[in-house]
Design a protein around this motif. Sequence first.
Motif, PDB file in Angstrom:
ATOM      1  N   ARG A 124       0.836  -1.211   0.000  1.00  0.00           N
ATOM      2  CA  ARG A 124       0.000   0.000   0.000  1.00  0.00           C
ATOM      3  C   ARG A 124       0.866   1.253   0.000  1.00  0.00           C
ATOM      4  O   ARG A 124       0.578   2.220  -0.696  1.00  0.00           O
ATOM      5  CB  ARG A 124      -0.909   0.008   1.242  1.00  0.00           C
ATOM      6  CG  ARG A 124      -2.084  -0.904   1.079  1.00  0.00           C
ATOM      7  CD  ARG A 124      -3.166  -0.574   2.068  1.00  0.00           C
ATOM      8  NE  ARG A 124      -3.834   0.690   1.756  1.00  0.00           N
ATOM      9  CZ  ARG A 124      -4.787   1.220   2.523  1.00  0.00           C
ATOM     10  NH1 ARG A 124      -5.179   0.608   3.600  1.00  0.00           N
ATOM     11  NH2 ARG A 124      -5.352   2.348   2.202  1.00  0.00           N
TER      12      ARG A 124
ATOM     13  N   GLN B  86       1.994   2.020  -3.331  1.00  0.00           N
ATOM     14  CA  GLN B  86       0.906   2.630  -4.122  1.00  0.00           C
ATOM     15  C   GLN B  86       0.782   4.109  -3.771  1.00  0.00           C
ATOM     16  O   GLN B  86       0.599   4.950  -4.645  1.00  0.00           O
ATOM     17  CB  GLN B  86      -0.422   1.928  -3.827  1.00  0.00           C
ATOM     18  CG  GLN B  86      -0.531   0.567  -4.497  1.00  0.00           C
ATOM     19  CD  GLN B  86      -1.706  -0.235  -3.946  1.00  0.00           C
ATOM     20  OE1 GLN B  86      -2.358   0.180  -2.989  1.00  0.00           O
ATOM     21  NE2 GLN B  86      -1.953  -1.387  -4.538  1.00  0.00           N
ATOM     22  N   PHE B  87       0.888   4.416  -2.471  1.00  0.00           N
ATOM     23  CA  PHE B  87       0.773   5.823  -2.051  1.00  0.00           C
ATOM     24  C   PHE B  87       1.900   6.669  -2.645  1.00  0.00           C
ATOM     25  O   PHE B  87       1.700   7.813  -3.012  1.00  0.00           O
ATOM     26  CB  PHE B  87       0.804   5.939  -0.517  1.00  0.00           C
ATOM     27  CG  PHE B  87      -0.341   5.258   0.149  1.00  0.00           C
ATOM     28  CD1 PHE B  87      -1.597   5.233  -0.456  1.00  0.00           C
ATOM     29  CD2 PHE B  87      -0.189   4.650   1.384  1.00  0.00           C
ATOM     30  CE1 PHE B  87      -2.661   4.592   0.163  1.00  0.00           C
ATOM     31  CE2 PHE B  87      -1.251   4.005   1.998  1.00  0.00           C
ATOM     32  CZ  PHE B  87      -2.486   3.969   1.387  1.00  0.00           C
TER      33      PHE B  87
ATOM     34  N   LEU C 266       1.158   8.166  -5.748  1.00  0.00           N
ATOM     35  CA  LEU C 266       0.183   9.267  -5.733  1.00  0.00           C
ATOM     36  C   LEU C 266       0.822  10.612  -5.396  1.00  0.00           C
ATOM     37  O   LEU C 266       0.151  11.634  -5.417  1.00  0.00           O
ATOM     38  CB  LEU C 266      -0.892   8.994  -4.667  1.00  0.00           C
ATOM     39  CG  LEU C 266      -1.760   7.766  -4.842  1.00  0.00           C
ATOM     40  CD1 LEU C 266      -2.754   7.692  -3.693  1.00  0.00           C
ATOM     41  CD2 LEU C 266      -2.505   7.833  -6.163  1.00  0.00           C
TER      42      LEU C 266
ATOM     43  N   PRO D 193      -2.555   7.624   2.393  1.00  0.00           N
ATOM     44  CA  PRO D 193      -3.889   7.030   2.563  1.00  0.00           C
ATOM     45  C   PRO D 193      -5.026   8.046   2.425  1.00  0.00           C
ATOM     46  O   PRO D 193      -6.081   7.725   1.881  1.00  0.00           O
ATOM     47  CB  PRO D 193      -3.852   6.473   3.987  1.00  0.00           C
ATOM     48  CG  PRO D 193      -2.421   6.334   4.332  1.00  0.00           C
ATOM     49  CD  PRO D 193      -1.645   7.279   3.489  1.00  0.00           C
TER      50      PRO D 193
ATOM     51  N   LYS E  35      -4.989  10.833   0.635  1.00  0.00           N
ATOM     52  CA  LYS E  35      -5.125  11.237  -0.773  1.00  0.00           C
ATOM     53  C   LYS E  35      -5.871  10.153  -1.565  1.00  0.00           C
ATOM     54  O   LYS E  35      -6.754  10.443  -2.366  1.00  0.00           O
ATOM     55  CB  LYS E  35      -3.736  11.493  -1.368  1.00  0.00           C
ATOM     56  CG  LYS E  35      -3.774  12.404  -2.586  1.00  0.00           C
ATOM     57  CD  LYS E  35      -2.420  12.517  -3.237  1.00  0.00           C
ATOM     58  CE  LYS E  35      -1.608  13.671  -2.660  1.00  0.00           C
ATOM     59  NZ  LYS E  35      -0.359  13.895  -3.447  1.00  0.00           N
ATOM     60  N   GLN E  36      -5.504   8.911  -1.279  1.00  0.00           N
ATOM     61  CA  GLN E  36      -6.184   7.780  -1.935  1.00  0.00           C
ATOM     62  C   GLN E  36      -7.691   7.881  -1.711  1.00  0.00           C
ATOM     63  O   GLN E  36      -8.490   7.742  -2.645  1.00  0.00           O
ATOM     64  CB  GLN E  36      -5.640   6.480  -1.332  1.00  0.00           C
ATOM     65  CG  GLN E  36      -6.302   5.210  -1.818  1.00  0.00           C
ATOM     66  CD  GLN E  36      -5.750   4.800  -3.174  1.00  0.00           C
ATOM     67  OE1 GLN E  36      -4.545   4.865  -3.378  1.00  0.00           O
ATOM     68  NE2 GLN E  36      -6.632   4.430  -4.091  1.00  0.00           N
TER      69      GLN E  36
ATOM     70  N   GLU F 286     -11.060   8.825  -4.503  1.00  0.00           N
ATOM     71  CA  GLU F 286     -12.187   7.898  -4.724  1.00  0.00           C
ATOM     72  C   GLU F 286     -13.524   8.476  -4.261  1.00  0.00           C
ATOM     73  O   GLU F 286     -14.561   7.838  -4.388  1.00  0.00           O
ATOM     74  CB  GLU F 286     -11.914   6.584  -3.969  1.00  0.00           C
ATOM     75  CG  GLU F 286     -10.725   5.823  -4.517  1.00  0.00           C
ATOM     76  CD  GLU F 286     -10.179   4.780  -3.534  1.00  0.00           C
ATOM     77  OE1 GLU F 286      -9.295   4.010  -3.951  1.00  0.00           O
ATOM     78  OE2 GLU F 286     -10.624   4.747  -2.373  1.00  0.00           O
TER      79      GLU F 286
ATOM     80  N   SER G 164     -11.392   3.635  -0.131  1.00  0.00           N
ATOM     81  CA  SER G 164     -10.424   3.037   0.805  1.00  0.00           C
ATOM     82  C   SER G 164     -10.363   3.850   2.095  1.00  0.00           C
ATOM     83  O   SER G 164      -9.913   4.994   2.069  1.00  0.00           O
ATOM     84  CB  SER G 164      -9.022   3.034   0.189  1.00  0.00           C
ATOM     85  OG  SER G 164      -9.070   2.704  -1.165  1.00  0.00           O
TER      86      SER G 164
END
Length: 754
Positions: free
Chosen positions: A428, A431-432, A435, A711, A713-714, A718, A753
């Motif tokens: 994760r 992934q961040f 971003l 987290p 920003k994710q 969404e 998320s």
Amino acid sequence: MSLAAIGPRVLLRQLREVMAETETAQNRLDRIVVLIAANMVAEVCSIYLLRHGGVLELFATEGLNPEAVHETQLKVGEGLVGLIAGDARPLNLTDAQSHPQFAYRPETGEEAYHSFLGVPVLRSGHAVGVLVVQNRAYRNYTDEEVEALQTTSMVLAEIVASGELDEAARDVELEVTGHRSRHFEGLALADGIALGHVVLHQPRIEIGNPIAENTGVELERLDKGLEQLQTSIDQMFSRADVARGGEHHEVLDTYRMFARDRGWATKMREAVSTGLTAEAAVERVQSENRVRMGRQTDLYLRERMHDLDDLANRLLRVLVGRYETAAAGNLPRDTILIARNMGPAELLDYDRERLRGLVLEEGSHNSHVAIVARALRIPMVGQVPDLLDLASPNEALIADGDTGSVYLRPSADVEQAYAEKVKFKAKRQAQFEKLREREPLTRDGVRISLLVNAGLPVDLPYLSDSGADGVGLFRTELQFMIASTFPRLDAQTDYYRTVLDHADGKPVVFRSLDIGADKVLPFMAQAKETNPALGWRAVRMALDRPALLKSQARALLRAAAGRELSVMFPMISEVDEFRQAKLLVDEQKQFLLDRGHAMPSRVRIGAMIEVPALIWQLPALLKLTDFVSVGSNDLCQFLFASDRDHPRLAGRYDPLSPAVLTALRQIVVMANDHNVPLALCGEMAGRPLEAMALIGLGFRSISMTPAAIGPIKQMILELDAQEIENLTLNLLDLPDHSVRPHLQAFAQAHNISV
Ligand code: PEP
Ligand code: MG
């Protein structure tokens, strides 16, 4: 002849012989009870040791029915033996059977014996067993005999600690030497999961031989050790910064007092006279001090006893010639540091590359070391009592800084589960990272400003790295909290300038000193308060002692020359406090202008909304402020009248309750009406579900710990801002304890998320 007459030295000599021989631990114990009984002219001598679950088991006896060995068990607190273990105090009775706590165990055959003397076997301030002698006659054991039995029990404690009794324990393991896995629930103090191996911050001093060969030599060693200890403390004292009232002055003063304390020295000398080595004598007196410390409810006295404990550790180090903490040694690559407590500077001594986690027996959310651990991104758990007694160096350990769980010697499946969790988190995180350059726009195009909270030098690299829009809260008091002396004007100016340089043109909101309550400055005396959170702190202190705020304002204004400066005041309770604080800054501006100093391009002055009373003064306040920021940590604590650091209250109230959300919504509406920029910089901003609700309430600017930016920003990418607003505003009137379930259901239904 009784033991009082010959003293325990003969007995200790005999015990040393028993210990020098190679034989099974059970045989050793069996011989020890015979020796003690003979020396004390007692008909009975028994050893009870503590097993897991707080059960005291008869391990060896001379005089009671041998069949009872490993059969008779008493819980801590049960019977006389349990009472001694529970209180960790000796019990001396002429007629044991008339004592209200007497618990008759028919298998032992003890009804024939009347007088009873029992002492705890102490290890690090806890009873790990009980040593008992009994006589048929109604006799009174003398103080010397009590003392002698205590010395003997010290030797037993060493045998227990050495682990050699495991073999005698058959099916179960002893409490102190257990090898089974243990699970503790502590207080989560810094996020993240650490898998690694135990390193004791203060390496344990093992006492090889508790029994003296030559008492005269041991007395001399003790005296020399005490002298050396005094000299080292005097040297610390005479260091220039300390002499000026600097580093830990009060602590050192206490140290000096204890190091010279005749009572302490006398107790240790007496213990040596009974036949112990100097180290064993120090440990014996230390053990008793720890017992008293555990019972002490007065926080101040407890702290002082703690100081004495530290001093005893120092003395032990002097005696064996080992001074360094683990930071100086070779650390494993996956070090999890364990300590009773430590200062922030001590943590900074460790090689960050090798440090995976930190677990303390004490520690609270706002303790300095916790603040530093979070800044260093080291997972940390606090409030794990007894860990030091149970953990040995190099044992496997998992510290879960997200939940507060600690696993010592974790089982394979726990380890497996955590390894998966770590892998998942790393994925994760990657992934961040991707971003980082993405703009935080909701699906319907609402731009949310994401800011970071900072305060320590170690935070500086993250100011530009995290992909945030700026610093929403710079806690200036942290520089003061980790300093050894009061940071002077120039040091403050330099620091603030460095912060602005690192921010690279992005806005930084400096909060003026928020000290008081639990944010204690090492070099400033603080009066004891009944309700420190409601006490003389933050802006209240600043207005009463304006020199502090004046010098800080001057440093900030000078540091920001040619750039924009934003300053906000914490804990404002009424508009007038804001006006007064602002006036102080304005005066400093004029002062510098008059002397030809370059000024910031613009100065913005704001207030933190942390005290509920301010909510009803917003129309007046918002006319005077350039911006406001909600300190939700304090605001929630005051709205619910619930201490934010109280472990028992930690989960009691939810910031996602209708009350808090309604208050926050009111602030949003008022700030918008007055066109005043608004942010929120409490912990809730860094939690995805909470941040989602904040956006639903209308917040467009939130400030959080840097690790939370990814987290959050994710979640934003969404989210549909209009949809969450529709939901959130409909939750405000619910009678529920928390609206969390509604928000969770929303997130799930919309694949967000959180
Ligand atoms: C708050 O109270 O929410 C806040 C941000 O300040 P601190 O946590 O430093 O008290
Ligand atoms: Mg606050």
